[in-house]
Design a protein around this motif. Structure first.
Motif, mmCIF file in Angstrom:
data_model
loop_
_atom_site.group_PDB
_atom_site.id
_atom_site.type_symbol
_atom_site.label_atom_id
_atom_site.label_comp_id
_atom_site.label_asym_id
_atom_site.label_seq_id
_atom_site.Cartn_x
_atom_site.Cartn_y
_atom_site.Cartn_z
ATOM 1 N N ALA A 268 0.834 -1.213 0.000
ATOM 2 C CA ALA A 268 0.000 0.000 0.000
ATOM 3 C C ALA A 268 0.860 1.250 0.000
ATOM 4 O O ALA A 268 0.613 2.189 -0.763
ATOM 5 C CB ALA A 268 -0.919 -0.007 1.216
ATOM 6 N N LEU A 269 1.884 1.278 0.863
ATOM 7 C CA LEU A 269 2.764 2.444 0.920
ATOM 8 C C LEU A 269 3.532 2.613 -0.384
ATOM 9 O O LEU A 269 3.702 3.731 -0.874
ATOM 10 C CB LEU A 269 3.730 2.312 2.103
ATOM 11 N N ASP A 270 3.990 1.508 -0.941
ATOM 12 C CA ASP A 270 4.703 1.568 -2.223
ATOM 13 C C ASP A 270 3.807 2.186 -3.299
ATOM 14 O O ASP A 270 4.225 3.072 -4.048
ATOM 15 C CB ASP A 270 5.145 0.166 -2.660
ATOM 16 N N VAL B 272 -0.057 1.999 8.512
ATOM 17 C CA VAL B 272 -0.057 2.559 7.160
ATOM 18 C C VAL B 272 -0.658 3.964 7.180
ATOM 19 O O VAL B 272 -0.115 4.905 6.599
ATOM 20 C CB VAL B 272 -0.856 1.660 6.185
ATOM 21 N N CYS B 273 -1.768 4.099 7.894
ATOM 22 C CA CYS B 273 -2.433 5.402 7.983
ATOM 23 C C CYS B 273 -1.517 6.453 8.599
ATOM 24 O O CYS B 273 -1.389 7.558 8.083
ATOM 25 C CB CYS B 273 -3.710 5.268 8.809
ATOM 26 N N ARG B 274 -0.869 6.098 9.713
ATOM 27 C CA ARG B 274 0.028 7.062 10.373
ATOM 28 C C ARG B 274 1.197 7.447 9.484
ATOM 29 O O ARG B 274 1.632 8.603 9.478
ATOM 30 C CB ARG B 274 0.512 6.479 11.704
ATOM 31 N N GLU B 275 1.701 6.491 8.718
ATOM 32 C CA GLU B 275 2.823 6.778 7.818
ATOM 33 C C GLU B 275 2.397 7.737 6.714
ATOM 34 O O GLU B 275 3.093 8.701 6.392
ATOM 35 C CB GLU B 275 3.329 5.462 7.213
ATOM 36 N N ILE B 276 1.220 7.494 6.142
ATOM 37 C CA ILE B 276 0.708 8.358 5.082
ATOM 38 C C ILE B 276 0.429 9.755 5.610
ATOM 39 O O ILE B 276 0.693 10.762 4.952
ATOM 40 C CB ILE B 276 -0.560 7.739 4.459
ATOM 41 N N ARG B 277 -0.099 9.837 6.846
ATOM 42 C CA ARG B 277 -0.448 11.126 7.426
ATOM 43 C C ARG B 277 0.773 12.014 7.700
ATOM 44 O O ARG B 277 0.637 13.213 7.888
ATOM 45 C CB ARG B 277 -1.240 10.929 8.726
#
Length: 216
Positions: free
Chosen positions: A39-41, A66-71
């Motif tokens: 997802a992050l990729d 994943v959410c925290r990383e995107i945020r």
């Protein structure tokens, strides 16, 4: 007109296909990822993704991580497939769910974010909202707001001096398909006041009703 691009993240291939098929029928372009790392990729490789549908229970990286990383880098709308319970997420849908409900939520969020495509800049009492870049500042200093905090502050600035009931705020900011407790407004207002410091007094409580944004 280009299709809106949505990233669907779930480790269950049947669930991904179900969601993808419904969204594709509605005219969206869908990308898929089977775990948190993928997802992050996908998110960092494709800058045209406009919304993410994210499952919680996944291998490698769960949905919250994943959410925290995107945020850290983006305020892109995120719909979480789970029970309620974390900051920075725009909608929660519990499994099992109706794909029609999911599509309705997607359309509601994208309507709100596409409305931000106008070139409007709102300002009041040293607070400035740039709806195009989706940024907010106070006395020239950028504020770190969650997506919902930004939407709430924008709504307040667009309705200065108007008494707003909790129900009206819910319908306008969280949209008609939100079935939560109106007290969620109080929680977000408390956080918003904290982030804007002394100017938090602009958000006035109307006891028994709701709030009013007014610069003294």
């Amino acid at each position: 007109m280009e299709k809106c691009k949505i990233l669907v993240v779930d480790d269950e291939s049947r669930m991904r296909k179900l969601v993808s098929d419904f969204l594709t029928k509605q005219g969206y372009e869908v990308l898929e990822a089977g775990d948190g790392e993928a997802a992050l990729d996908a998110f960092y490789e494709d800058k045209d993704i406009q919304l993410i549908i994210l499952d919680v229970m996944m291998p490698k990286l769960d949905g919250w991580k994943v959410c925290r990383e995107i945020r850290k880098d983006s305020k892109i709308p995120i719909i979480m497939l789970t029970a309620r319970g974390d900051e920075g997420v725009d909608e929660y849908i519990s499994k099992p769910f109706s794909p029609k409900i999911l599509v309705a939520r997607v359309e509601a969020i994208l309507r709100r974010t596409s409305a931000i495509g106008s070139d409007d800049i709102l300002s009041a009492g040293g607070i400035e909202i740039n709806k195009t870049s989706h940024t907010a500042s106070i006395d020239g200093k950028t504020m770190d707001l969650s997506y919902k905090e930004f939407e709430l502050l924008t709504y307040f600035l667009e309705n200065q001096g108007i008494a707003l009931s909790r129900e009206k705020i819910l319908n306008s900011v969280w949209n008609y398909d939100y079935f939560g407790d109106a007290r969620t407004i109080d929680t977000h207002v408390k956080k918003l006041r904290s982030k804007i410091g002394a100017k938090g007094e602009y958000i006035k409580t109307i006891w028994g009703m709701g709030y009013k944004f007014e610069v003294s």
